[in-house]
Design an enzyme around this catalytic site. Structure first.
Site, PDB file in Angstrom:
ATOM      1  N   SER A 191       0.802  -1.228   0.000  1.00 41.05           N
ATOM      2  CA  SER A 191       0.000   0.000   0.000  1.00 41.05           C
ATOM      3  C   SER A 191       0.836   1.281   0.000  1.00 41.05           C
ATOM      4  O   SER A 191       0.287   2.381  -0.066  1.00 41.05           O
ATOM      5  CB  SER A 191      -0.926   0.008   1.219  1.00 41.05           C
ATOM      6  OG  SER A 191      -0.149   0.037   2.393  1.00 41.05           O
ATOM      7  N   LYS A 192       2.156   1.153   0.073  1.00 39.47           N
ATOM      8  CA  LYS A 192       2.992   2.376   0.068  1.00 39.47           C
ATOM      9  C   LYS A 192       2.985   2.996  -1.335  1.00 39.47           C
ATOM     10  O   LYS A 192       2.545   2.361  -2.295  1.00 39.47           O
ATOM     11  CB  LYS A 192       4.424   2.043   0.500  1.00 39.47           C
ATOM     12  CG  LYS A 192       4.520   1.330   1.839  1.00 39.47           C
ATOM     13  CD  LYS A 192       4.437   2.263   3.038  1.00 39.47           C
ATOM     14  CE  LYS A 192       4.091   1.477   4.272  1.00 39.47           C
ATOM     15  NZ  LYS A 192       4.741   1.789   5.485  1.00 39.47           N
ATOM     16  N   ASN A 193       3.525   4.191  -1.466  1.00 40.79           N
ATOM     17  CA  ASN A 193       3.442   4.887  -2.762  1.00 40.79           C
ATOM     18  C   ASN A 193       4.146   4.118  -3.879  1.00 40.79           C
ATOM     19  O   ASN A 193       3.717   4.164  -5.025  1.00 40.79           O
ATOM     20  CB  ASN A 193       4.003   6.309  -2.646  1.00 40.79           C
ATOM     21  CG  ASN A 193       3.083   7.205  -1.837  1.00 40.79           C
ATOM     22  OD1 ASN A 193       2.468   6.752  -0.865  1.00 40.79           O
ATOM     23  ND2 ASN A 193       2.971   8.465  -2.214  1.00 40.79           N
TER      24      ASN A 193
END
Ligand SMILES: *Cc1c(COP(=O)(O)O)cnc(C)c1O
EC number: 2.6.1.-
Length: 377
Positions: A191-193
């Site tokens: 879910s990180k960038n």
């Protein structure tokens, strides 16, 4: 309308399936699952993107932080200053290495570590500062580096949430968050960038010697095969994850722009509402890449707003509900409640809305209408 999610990884994957699948297939065809050419290729590409001399891939963001601290040779009892308002991984690795975590308050306007609080917390035992670029917004690195220089401290950037964000310096130059301190750490959690399809992380540094030390630490402390010079760990980015990241890295700027555009639309809708404080959107420097879009609700009804949104099946979350200094594992007699006025207020006020690269106007409108409806009831 497409189903609302905090993070919509499926819609993103559908658009890049061909490239991602082909990149993974190459790994499967060559069976180079560990330390294969994909890992090296990704490392080089990320070094170029960040403008940093060395990227050392590893297994996850928590390891990246831990290994960065091991690489700097921090010793038990050394004090490490970090933000009270962050994900626990930051303080966890400090404690695990038997360093002494010193939690300090954050600034209200950017929710990042407070410069005054850092200065007040420095003692003769202080060895490092760990700023966290929280929710995607770069901390004030120029000021933090100046404090560190004055007191001869290391700066370890926790850049798990802000890959691609820029820090602007007073001479007009820009540098990527994570590539400014002595060492930086990031996470490629899905879910990180910049997320992979499992766990992954990396350490960044411009220091050749530190990079060499860290390359040994991630590989059992080996610099020459079967010669273990230091106590290391086993922390690798696997080739399949590197294949995914290599396919996604060229899209990172576009992804961050999509997040900024969604943030702009959210904030435009909330403008003028006296109960909502929206995050600052800076049009000139790209200092915020919106890992989260986090509002402050100032009328004391944050939890009721959350219930209202849940009834409408709008996902939302509280990052973070409890200050680290109030967590059982990190409580310390040295902490006084009056030293954390901002964190203590933020944990009562913050709410994060869905934020990802695939948000549609129709979804944003439904979300903002629902939030505003709550206040107009
Ligand atoms: C996600 C995150 C980490 C840890 O990353 P993992 O890859 O999950 O270990 C560390 N710090 C912050 C601020 C994070 O958001």
């Amino acid at each position: 309308m497409r189903k609302l999610q905090m993070v919509d990884l499926k819609s993103q994957y559908d658009k890049i399936k061909t490239t991602v699948d082909a990149s993974i297939q190459e790994v499967l065809d060559t069976t180079t699952y560990i330390n294969g050419p994909k890992v090296h290729e990704f490392q080089k590409n990320l070094e170029e993107y960040l403008g940093v001399k060395h990227v050392i891939p590893c297994a996850n963001g928590t390891d990246a932080l831990q290994i960065a601290m091991m690489g700097l040779g921090l010793q038990p009892g050394d004090e490490v200053i970090t933000a009270d308002f962050t994900f626990a991984a930051t303080v966890e690795v400090i404690a695990l290495l038997q360093l002494t975590p010193v939690l300090v308050d954050v600034e209200m306007y950017n929710m990042n570590i407070s410069l005054d609080a850092i200065k007040k917390a420095i003692t003769p035992k202080t060895k490092a500062i760990v700023p966290v670029h929280l929710f995607g917004r770069a901390a004030n690195m120029e000021a933090i580096m100046a404090i560190a220089k004055e007191h001869n401290l290391y700066v370890i950037e926790d850049n798990a949430q802000a890959i691609g964000a820029n820090c602007k310096f007073s001479d007009g130059t820009k540098k990527k968050a994570g590539a400014i301190g002595h060492v930086g750490a990031t996470s490629f959690f899905p879910s990180k960038n910049l997320g992979c399809y499992g766990d992954g992380g990396a350490i960044f540094t411009n220091d050749d010697e530190l990079a060499h030390t860290i390359r040994g630490i991630v590989n059992h402390g080996m610099y020459v095969r079967y010669h273990h010079d230091v106590v290391g760990v086993n922390s690798r980015l696997d080739s399949i994850q590197a294949a995914v990241l290599n396919a996604k890295l060229p899209l990172l700027d576009q992804y961050n722009t999509a997040r900024q555009n969604a943030a702009r639309k959210y904030s435009a809708a909330f403008e003028g509402n006296e109960n909502i404080i929206a995050p600052i959107i800076c049009d000139v420097c790209d200092c915020h890449v919106f890992h989260q879009y986090t509002l402050r609700i100032t009328n004391g009804k944050r939890d009721q707003l959350m219930e209202h949104l849940q009834v409408k099946q709008i996902p939302c979350a509280i990052y973070y509900p409890i200050p680290l200094h109030s967590q059982k594992a990190y409580a310390d007699a040295r902490y006084k409640e009056e030293d954390f006025p901002v964190t203590n207020q933020l944990v009562q006020e913050v709410i994060s809305l869905p934020m990802h690269t695939e948000l549609e106007d129709e979804q944003i409108k439904f979300i903002t209408d629902s939030v505003l409806e709550f206040f107009n009831k």
